[in-house]
Design a protein around this motif. Structure first.
Motif, PDB file in Angstrom:
ATOM      1  N   ASN A  20      43.434  36.559  34.397  1.00 35.12           N
ATOM      2  CA  ASN A  20      44.604  36.951  33.606  1.00 35.12           C
ATOM      3  C   ASN A  20      45.893  36.375  34.189  1.00 35.12           C
ATOM      4  O   ASN A  20      46.825  36.068  33.459  1.00 35.12           O
ATOM      5  CB  ASN A  20      44.692  38.476  33.507  1.00 35.12           C
ATOM      6  CG  ASN A  20      43.786  39.015  32.416  1.00 35.12           C
ATOM      7  OD1 ASN A  20      44.105  38.948  31.231  1.00 35.12           O
ATOM      8  ND2 ASN A  20      42.620  39.517  32.819  1.00 35.12           N
ATOM      9  N   ALA A  46      34.778  42.370  40.628  1.00 37.88           N
ATOM     10  CA  ALA A  46      35.050  42.296  39.187  1.00 37.88           C
ATOM     11  C   ALA A  46      36.555  42.382  38.931  1.00 37.88           C
ATOM     12  O   ALA A  46      37.114  41.618  38.138  1.00 37.88           O
ATOM     13  CB  ALA A  46      34.321  43.420  38.457  1.00 37.88           C
ATOM     14  N   GLU A  47      37.204  43.298  39.643  1.00 33.59           N
ATOM     15  CA  GLU A  47      38.639  43.491  39.405  1.00 33.59           C
ATOM     16  C   GLU A  47      39.431  42.248  39.770  1.00 33.59           C
ATOM     17  O   GLU A  47      40.316  41.811  39.031  1.00 33.59           O
ATOM     18  CB  GLU A  47      39.128  44.710  40.197  1.00 33.59           C
ATOM     19  CG  GLU A  47      38.553  46.011  39.635  1.00 33.59           C
ATOM     20  CD  GLU A  47      38.952  47.248  40.439  1.00 33.59           C
ATOM     21  OE1 GLU A  47      39.698  47.095  41.428  1.00 33.59           O
ATOM     22  OE2 GLU A  47      38.510  48.337  40.066  1.00 33.59           O
ATOM     23  N   ASP A  48      39.124  41.656  40.919  1.00 33.52           N
ATOM     24  CA  ASP A  48      39.875  40.479  41.338  1.00 33.52           C
ATOM     25  C   ASP A  48      39.549  39.264  40.467  1.00 33.52           C
ATOM     26  O   ASP A  48      40.424  38.441  40.191  1.00 33.52           O
ATOM     27  CB  ASP A  48      39.603  40.159  42.816  1.00 33.52           C
ATOM     28  CG  ASP A  48      40.336  41.122  43.754  1.00 33.52           C
ATOM     29  OD1 ASP A  48      41.044  42.025  43.244  1.00 33.52           O
ATOM     30  OD2 ASP A  48      40.200  40.981  44.986  1.00 33.52           O
ATOM     31  N   VAL A 104      38.817  39.348  37.308  1.00 32.85           N
ATOM     32  CA  VAL A 104      39.544  39.546  36.048  1.00 32.85           C
ATOM     33  C   VAL A 104      41.051  39.382  36.273  1.00 32.85           C
ATOM     34  O   VAL A 104      41.753  38.762  35.460  1.00 32.85           O
ATOM     35  CB  VAL A 104      39.193  40.934  35.465  1.00 32.85           C
ATOM     36  CG1 VAL A 104      40.100  41.285  34.294  1.00 32.85           C
ATOM     37  CG2 VAL A 104      37.728  40.957  35.037  1.00 32.85           C
ATOM     38  N   LEU A 105      41.532  39.882  37.382  1.00 34.89           N
ATOM     39  CA  LEU A 105      42.958  39.747  37.692  1.00 34.89           C
ATOM     40  C   LEU A 105      43.329  38.262  37.818  1.00 34.89           C
ATOM     41  O   LEU A 105      44.337  37.809  37.260  1.00 34.89           O
ATOM     42  CB  LEU A 105      43.275  40.488  39.001  1.00 34.89           C
ATOM     43  CG  LEU A 105      44.718  40.446  39.486  1.00 34.89           C
ATOM     44  CD1 LEU A 105      45.657  41.147  38.502  1.00 34.89           C
ATOM     45  CD2 LEU A 105      44.841  41.088  40.874  1.00 34.89           C
ATOM     46  N   ASN A 106      42.537  37.517  38.533  1.00 33.06           N
ATOM     47  CA  ASN A 106      42.831  36.099  38.733  1.00 33.06           C
ATOM     48  C   ASN A 106      42.847  35.330  37.413  1.00 33.06           C
ATOM     49  O   ASN A 106      43.713  34.472  37.193  1.00 33.06           O
ATOM     50  CB  ASN A 106      41.808  35.465  39.689  1.00 33.06           C
ATOM     51  CG  ASN A 106      42.086  35.828  41.150  1.00 33.06           C
ATOM     52  OD1 ASN A 106      43.080  36.480  41.451  1.00 33.06           O
ATOM     53  ND2 ASN A 106      41.198  35.407  42.040  1.00 33.06           N
ATOM     54  N   MET A 112      38.783  38.575  30.233  1.00 28.94           N
ATOM     55  CA  MET A 112      38.016  39.110  31.364  1.00 28.94           C
ATOM     56  C   MET A 112      38.136  38.125  32.531  1.00 28.94           C
ATOM     57  O   MET A 112      39.201  37.867  33.000  1.00 28.94           O
ATOM     58  CB  MET A 112      36.575  39.395  30.943  1.00 28.94           C
ATOM     59  CG  MET A 112      36.450  40.495  29.880  1.00 28.94           C
ATOM     60  SD  MET A 112      37.194  42.082  30.375  1.00 28.94           S
ATOM     61  CE  MET A 112      35.970  42.683  31.516  1.00 28.94           C
ATOM     62  N   ALA A 127      32.241  39.624  35.804  1.00 29.65           N
ATOM     63  CA  ALA A 127      33.488  40.233  35.319  1.00 29.65           C
ATOM     64  C   ALA A 127      33.423  41.754  35.316  1.00 29.65           C
ATOM     65  O   ALA A 127      34.466  42.421  35.289  1.00 29.65           O
ATOM     66  CB  ALA A 127      33.778  39.736  33.907  1.00 29.65           C
TER      67      ALA A 127
END
Lengths: 521, 121, 444
Positions: free
Chosen positions: A388, A380-382, A384-386, A408, A275
């Protein structure tokens, strides 16, 4: 015209009867074959390997040899069919979303498999002269450099063979450091109630007493409770961050400061590093030791339950106590410090034979090179995006355990939304199987009632996420509706097997096939 | 029969206390799959973990409700752990303890008190 | 990035659904002091070709075992693995599945584990085996801890023939658990010396056959001596192919048999991943560490398999678990089972006889070159005495393209056995390889 009317019908005929209740005559289900055990396939004298004759007998081993070896063999085509048929009874990340929370089931690049099978890595003996393994040592050294740079930690022990083994390694470093400082009387480890079961198990394994730290209403470590429980009897705290509720510990820096002020070390369970990789360095948070599951964050395949790999990054205070072996630079290139002497004089011991999971190191390093520093940050960004996105898309039909603020890399739901429906978390999980998805992690963490922990990972497309969310929304509406709950109570309906009797398995354990099993039946 | 807040029951016959887990506990555990009973001759203190009961999903310690010496263990449970579910307060007993201090027994809850306690859970 | 499916448009649309202005908003809980403003100081992403090129470059700096005459053993052995094995373990359904927590959609993995457990029990001559451990050395340390749970004693005696890495691993782990470890001095043919060290506090004795010096020992008498004092016998085997020829640990009275399973189905891999085998008697099964797969039925009465007796494990018992182990070595166990299924009992026996014959040829050749063979009874590995320290000799021969085994000093630099060299032969060793080694030794 010439008319050829011979042949078969080219559209289905007959009534549109469903598959419900249909049984084949053989037990097969179309492509899914009914496959016996190898012990039931009759090859007691057969072998699928052609070997040369032996002219020499074993007369020098008189009295030491076994009389026989009763194990079946199969010819190559039979063996191939047997295992391919079995394989088709498994769900896999290559088939569909596999949202097991805290397990990080992401795509496994095949380049990594190819690299690990290069003869220079796979066909390399661990005890060849180091002069003949400079490339392998260089790879270990570079992997170590990446791990240290990504975590902001100065040391790393590569040899632990899995996450729990890494935890053990980290705690043994902590124990050795305390003992070296005359602080061996510190025997307590503080662990939050939401921790993964390996944390208290590992602490107990090392001979420490486990004390639980309370959790706040918003799913984080209760700082006041931590402060109250810290003292000169505490050896370490073990905190997972992001934690098992899928939340970042907002007070993490204060947690570290309080811990250090009490003379204890901060062990961070790095199971959820995926994450934050590339965006946060645990070293900046005050962590002293953290294992990294290469099979999670760095995508080495899970293989149906291993092998894993659990290198442990270490702070400057703990690094000298890391177990042998270490890669060291010598006059003639790289070498291995394999005994607790010289540079490794303070090493607490050894975690395993040889140098760790080299095959996993190659895969993880290939994955790191492929992503690079920029790509890992995007990972990490994707991720966490997924997570959320799933939380947002399901938040109105299910009940997020912690609705306020972002999660996260995993979205945690409780089972309040199932109140009064007669449907349980388990039923939802099993119904997901019929919809073609692997269930989420269920009933973990223990601190959330009927927990459903969904970790999509960054390797899911928006289309697959939508397919998954649509399926769960439909299930949620069906669960809350007035229809017959057979869809849930008797799920799965379409899997190779229906629900299994775990009580029977545990009461009368049958752990190996035996000839008399057949006789009795 | 007397009861503890940890859901053990005790029945006294002379100075020998038979100990088991309550029907409520057996129900909560689900299908019992394994029971580890204490060794005969073992000295136990009230509150000590002296047996283990396992279901598929949980393993629980059973605490000795009274102090004394274990004089008999229920050997039947090894082969038939389901007895704990079928007859928790009869054939599903765990062990017999020769009581060291009857006051410990007297201090435990009677059935009415235990049921009132259950109602608070 | 080829592994990341989301497009910039996807990301924007998804942030809209979430109601977050940007990705940073999702990391709002990270203390601002710990937020990295940009990528760390490491190279940027690379294409498949570039990555493959870099890794191939590193691989080329190593001398593969198959590149010439090769005689290394000492706990890891080079065997031929049928192509079928590697093909099957790379099937998506095996490679990319997780621990079989949902048995309805994991029967493939579970049935293989059941077959694996049965094969391991058969090979070791024991009643039950678990679904594998990390490797032989960790299996060994877990066996010692299990002995402590069984008879509640605090001391373990390790033979001087136990692989030094196994002994060091066991010392580390068992010491952490508060056990006393008595490690007898390294000795070539003295497994039975453990008998004199058994007392009433001894939980177990650990012996190895074939031991690290290649010596094959009938441990029946050791079993009797251990049992007479209430101690368990743990038998370690690092070369699993030897099960095809030698008396099994179970036959000789072992209470726990542990082994390194790498030899069957798995490559050398520079030391890992490997697969630990762990087997014991039926009556001790609840004290056994690691995962177990058991047979049961489903709601329709169909036979199926589940992970069972999991209350012993960390995710339920937490601090009271039998072990902290969470994973097994699933894919390596699968490789083991496929290879073992191809071999069958008859094939493994044949393979073992070939290994033994190759080692006899090796021993004759080395003796002919003037070196003393120290191993009186061996399977596929021998210890020989070199003229002078073995380590530099191995380096010299490596420079000539011969990987001439493992100097014992590499495993244990303080044993005073610097002139002992361990040499292994397998079915992959040719007569030409052996002749080349003998000639090179003679020329020294």
């Amino acid at each position: 015209m010439t008319m050829n009317t011979v042949g078969r019908p080219t559209r289905p005929e007959g009534a549109a009867a469903g598959a419900e209740g249909f049984q084949s005559l053989t037990g097969a289900r179309g492509l899914v074959q009914d496959e016996p055990l190898i012990f039931e396939l009759g090859g007691w004298t057969k072998t699928g390997v052609d070997l040369p004759d032996v002219t020499e007998d074993a007369d020098d081993l008189a009295g030491l040899t076994r009389a026989g070896l009763e194990l079946p063999g199969l010819s190559e085509p039979e063996a191939m069919r047997h295992f391919v048929r079995l394989s088709q009874k498994n769900h896999a990340i290559d088939l569909a979303l596999y949202p097991l929370g805290s397990c990080t089931m992401k795509h496994n690049p095949r380049l990594n498999e190819k690299a690990a099978r290069m003869a220079g890595f796979a066909d390399l003996h661990p005890l060849q002269p180091v002069s003949t393994t400079q490339g392998a040592l260089a790879l270990m050294d570079r992997l170590a450099h990446w791990l240290k740079t990504l975590t902001g930690m100065p040391g790393v022990a590569l040899s632990p063979k899995a996450g729990a083994h890494g935890e053990l390694c980290g705690l043994l470093c902590i124990k050795a450091a305390h003992e070296a400082a005359g602080q061996g009387s510190r025997r307590t480890v503080l662990v939050p109630t939401s921790a993964h079961g390996t944390n208290p198990a590992t602490a107990a394994f090392v001979g420490y007493t486990v004390t639980e730290i309370a959790q706040t209403a918003d799913g984080r470590v209760d700082l006041a409770d931590l402060e109250a429980k810290l003292g000169d009897h505490v050896a370490a705290i073990m905190v997972t961050n992001p934690n098992t509720c899928g939340l970042f510990e907002r007070d993490i820096i204060d947690i570290a400061k309080l811990t250090h002020a009490a003379g204890a070390y901060f062990y961070c369970d790095g199971a959820n590093f995926n994450a934050i990789v590339g965006r946060v360095r645990p070293g900046d948070l005050g962590v002293d030791a953290m294992h990294i599951n290469l099979h999670k964050t760095f995508s080495t395949p899970h293989g149906g339950g291993g092998p894993g790999a659990g290198p442990v990054v270490l702070s400057a205070a703990l690094a000298p106590f890391a177990p042998a072996p270490w890669v060291v630079s010598g006059e003639a290139g790289l070498a291995l410090a394999e005994a607790a002497e010289g540079e490794a004089a303070q090493a607490f011991g050894r975690m395993c034979a040889f140098h760790g999971q080299m095959g996993m190191f190659v895969r993880a390093y290939a994955y790191m090179l492929s992503h690079g520093a920029d790509g890992l940050r995007q990972v990490a960004e994707d991720a966490v995006l997924n997570a959320n996105y799933i939380k947002a898309r399901l938040g109105d039909v299910m009940t997020p355990a912690f609705p306020d603020g972002p999660c996260m890399h995993e979205a945690l739901f409780d089972d309040r939304w199932l109140d009064g429906t007669g449907v349980t978390t388990l039923d939802i999980a099993k119904a997901m199987i019929d919809e073609g998805f692997h269930p989420m992690t269920m009933y973990f963490p223990l601190v959330v009632h009927g927990a459903m922990l969904i970790e999509p990972t960054e390797t899911e497309s928006k289309r697959e996420l939508d397919r998954f969310c649509d399926a769960l929304r439909a299930l949620a509406l069906a669960a809350k509706g007035n229809d017959d709950k057979d869809r849930f109570k008797n799920a799965p309906h379409l899997a190779p097997l229906r629900r299994l009797d775990e009580t029977l398995a545990a009461r009368k354990p049958k752990l190996a096939w035996r000839p008399e099993t057949l006789a009795a039946e | 029969m007397r009861f503890t807040k940890d859901h053990e029951w005790v029945e006294l016959d002379g100075d020998v206390a038979t100990v088991g887990i309550t029907a409520y506990a057996a129900e909560q555990l689900g299908d019992v799959v394994f029971v580890e009973t204490p060794d005969v001759g073992k000295a136990v203190k009230a509150g000590d973990a002296f047996a283990v009961v396992e279901s598929v999903k949980a393993a629980s310690d059973v605490y000795a409700p009274v102090s004394g010496e274990v004089v008999e263990a229920n050997g039947e449970l090894a082969g038939a752990p389901e007895t704990v579910n079928a007859a928790p307060e009869a054939g599903g007993w765990f062990a017999k303890v020769k009581l060291a201090d009857k006051a410990e027994y007297d201090a435990l809850m009677d059935r009415d008190a235990y049921e009132a306690f259950l109602a608070t859970l | 990035m080829r592994y990341l499916p989301l497009t910039a448009d996807d990301r924007a649309e998804m942030l809209g659904v979430i109601g977050a202005p940007d990705i940073d908003a999702l990391f709002a809980d990270v203390p601002s002091a710990a937020r990295l403003p940009g990528p760390v100081d490491l190279p940027r992403h690379a294409g498949e070709l570039e990555v493959e090129r870099e890794l191939a470059g590193l691989a080329a700096l190593n001398r593969a075992a198959g590149a010439g005459p090769f005689f290394c053993g000492a706990g890891a052995y080079r065997h031929h693995v049928p192509a079928t094995v590697d093909h099957i373990i790379q099937r998506s359904e095996f490679l990319t599945s997780y621990t079989p927590y949902q048995p309805e959609i994991a029967q493939g993995t579970l049935q293989v584990l059941f077959e694996f457990q049965t094969q391991v029990a058969g090979l070791t001559g024991m009643d039950v085996a678990n679904a594998s451990m990390y490797d032989g050395s960790t299996a060994c340390s877990e066996a010692v801890l299990m002995a402590k749970r069984v008879n509640r004693r605090g001391k373990a005696v390790l033979s001087g023939g136990l692989h030094p890495h196994y002994a060091a691993t066991t010392q580390t782990i068992a010491h952490a658990e508060g056990m006393e470890i008595v490690r007898l001095p390294a000795a070539i043919d003295a497994e039975a010396a453990v008998i004199d060290a058994i007392d009433d506090q001894t939980a177990c004795v650990v012996v190895q056959t074939p031991n690290v010096f290649g010596v094959v020992t009938d441990v029946t008498k050791i079993a009797e001596a251990a049992h007479a004092r209430g101690a368990l016998l743990i038998v370690v085997t690092t070369e699993a192919v030897s099960f095809g020829l030698l008396k099994s640990p179970g036959e000789m009275g072992a209470d726990i048999a542990v082994a390194e399973g790498q030899s069957i189905g798995n490559a050398l891999n520079y030391g890992g991943p490997y697969v630990g085998l762990f087997a014991t008697r039926e009556k001790l099964v609840r004290q056994m560490p690691g995962r177990l797969c058991g047979e049961t039925v489903d709601a329709d009465g169909q036979r199926g398999y589940v992970l069972t007796l999991s209350t012993r494990e960390q995710h339920i018992r937490r601090e009271k678990a039998t072990s902290n182990i969470c994973t097994n070595s699933g894919l390596c166990a699968l490789a083991f089972t496929i290879h073992m299924t191809l071999l069958g009992g008859t094939g493994l026996q044949q393979l073992a006889r070939i290994n033994h014959a190759r080692a006899r040829e090796l021993a004759r050749a080395v003796a002919g070159a003037g070196l003393e063979v120290l191993t009186p009874r061996f399977f596929n590995e021998i210890a020989v005495r070199t003229k002078g320290p073995a380590a530099p000799l191995v380096e010299r021969l490596a420079a000539q393209g011969i990987l001439a085994g493992v100097p014992f000093s590499r495993l244990d630099p303080h044993a005073g056995l610097d002139d002992v060299l361990l040499l292994a032969a397998t079915e992959t060793t040719t007569s030409d390889d052996i002749a080349a080694l003998a000639a090179a030794l003679k020329a020294l």
